[in-house]
Scaffold this active site. Sequence first.
Site, PDB file in Angstrom:
ATOM      1  N   LEU A 261      71.583   4.684  15.622  1.00  0.00           N
ATOM      2  CA  LEU A 261      70.889   5.674  14.789  1.00  0.00           C
ATOM      3  C   LEU A 261      69.918   6.571  15.552  1.00  0.00           C
ATOM      4  CD1 LEU A 261      70.856   6.165  11.650  1.00  0.00           C
ATOM      5  CD2 LEU A 261      68.540   5.292  11.774  1.00  0.00           C
ATOM      6  N   GLU A 264      65.955  10.189  11.133  1.00  0.00           N
ATOM      7  CA  GLU A 264      65.747  11.445  10.418  1.00  0.00           C
ATOM      8  C   GLU A 264      64.351  12.002  10.719  1.00  0.00           C
ATOM      9  OE1 GLU A 264      67.501  11.083   6.553  1.00  0.00           O
ATOM     10  OE2 GLU A 264      65.871  12.231   5.674  1.00  0.00           O
ATOM     11  N   ARG A 420      71.252   7.285  -1.062  1.00  0.00           N
ATOM     12  CA  ARG A 420      69.849   6.880  -0.874  1.00  0.00           C
ATOM     13  C   ARG A 420      69.086   7.938  -0.079  1.00  0.00           C
ATOM     14  NH1 ARG A 420      66.845   4.235   3.327  1.00  0.00           N
ATOM     15  NH2 ARG A 420      68.694   4.033   4.619  1.00  0.00           N
TER      16      ARG A 420
END
Length: 608
Positions: A261, A264, A420
């Site tokens: 990841l 964000e 989500r």
Amino acid sequence: RELRCEVVLMAEEKYETHQYDVIVIGAGGAGLRAAVEASAQGVKTALVCKSLLGKAHTVMAEGGIAAAMGNVYPEDNWKVHFRDTMRGGKLLNNCRMAQIHAQEAPDRVLELEEWGALFDRTKEGLILQRDFGGHRYARLAHVGDRTGLEMIRTLQQHAVHKGIDVYMECNLQRLLTDGGKIAGAFGYWRESGKFILFKCKAVVLATGGGGKAWKVTSNSWEYTGDGVTMAADVGADLMDMEFMQFHPTGMVWPPSVRGILVTEGVRGDGGTLKNAKGERFMFNYIPEFFKAETAETEKEADAWYEDKKNRRTPDLLPRDEVARAINSEVKAGRGTEHGGVFLDIASRRPADYIQRRLPSMYHQFKELADVDITKDAMEVGPTCHYAMGGVRVDADTTAATVPGLFAAGEVAAGLHGANRLGGNSLSDLLVFGRRAGLYAAEYCKSLNGSLTVNNDQVNAFARVMLAPFESKGNENPYTIHADLQECMQDLVGIIRVESELKKALEIIQQLKQRTRNVKIEGNRQYNPGWHLALDLHSLLGFSEAATLAAIERKESRGGHTRDDYPNTDAKFAKVNVVVRKKNGEFALSQEPLPEMPDELKALLEEKK
Ligand code: FAD
């Protein structure tokens, strides 16, 4: 002969056995918070986890915990958070869960602070909050880009001080029932391979998701969908399994780190997405639904980054929108050499800012890809990240549809609807973890009569679990897992189509057959091949439920995009797809969403 002998002994209850009121399976944020609460209610509680304590997914969480504390924007409040969550979830969320979550998250963050969590601060000394996709205001309480680490450290310390018994590297595989009620759980120690039996009145599932069924994933080895499959095996309802979140920004290069990841928070702190031609393509992908609050020109978006007064940049649209946009750019031939797009923060923020705000990202790229993100753009692309679907629970109590079974965190469905919002998971864990512990304890206290564990049932499970050692077949569990990942990635990925989903279902059935012929060499002591062979049951269960639900929902919404049904469909706007096992086979139904009270409906319509 040795193995058969052991089964006979087990029938005489010669395996390690423990008795508790509540067993919490999973020691991430949800499990730890549930165990703390159950124990505080005075019931005998154990916490069981598959890896070492502290090594759950929660510890990997980077960006932060979403809670409308209003520290950066005083105008923020639970009503706006509720609205953002519902819009992000494409209105398929359980509205009561979204309400409870938005209302209780600030208290749970403050409680964490009281227990010792050290958050980043505003100049005034309040908990600092950062921007994330789909949130109207900067709302994520954080600790640099290592928020999960601080959360786990705090919860773990609190749990240990409460004297909760912890069973680490202990993998539970099956739930046990008596007359339809939960009566225990059965599994094995990873180190010795010996079986372990828990007798209890209630189980809280907090086992996280099942992202390891996909090939390109941010999930680690533990996330094999165990909780979902254990619940389904005892007849509990699963819900929203078609909604899988593909996070827009995972690493794409080098191949060994593909899927890891990229938070964000990079975009929240100023990073912008660009295609190989250097264009900020997100302006071309703003859906009608979000137009009113999204900047439509670079100038407007840049102004937002500077003073946050304007409409938000489209780089921070909800994840499903951004992931689809990246997918389209790459498909149209505007992707990078390695099949991703660029994420650039270096041209907007100075190096010291990037290193202070995003220390893990800086090291991750430097060490794994030899890229200095203070100078160069990152190469990113979608990665399988989060399961919106899972065990269907009651909004207030987290009770599943089997008495004595509770579920919280990623393993539970409902709060996030079809998609989500970032940061809403960590707050989910705290809010519903606490509720799961509370109501599991209450359930134990109200239970009349005693529960019995059925030895035949346990022995049957033990036989199934040992079968790979005695198998005459020659299947390798790693090959089956790789084949499943290939299948889910290619056929049940970001963009889906009926013929491919049906093909995936066929492959899953074949893989189920092949697992019967898995052969494991060696003995039971720390045998990872055997562990994977056992996990295949959950990986396949999770994948089958997700694929069936994806076939059933003939529309595109949130984390479920159908090429053959590219639009939302009013018929599906008000139904959840529910999957439950009947006679060992999954059956599907469409069930109406709970009615939304008028006062919540009014919040969704408010413009400000
Ligand atoms: P987990 O933390 O996943 O823990 C599951 C536990 O269950 C583990 O202890 C595991 O050992 C145990 N377990 C599983 N199966 C078994 C079994 N069979 N027997 C015994 N134990 C078992 N969300 C946010 O809100 N903000 C963020 O900034 C954020 N960043 C993220 C970054 C990364 C890299 C990842 C992967 C996720 C991120 N998320 C974030 C999502 C969030 O971290 C997870 O959704 C959340 O931590 C899940 O918590 P959980 O308590 O439900 O389960």
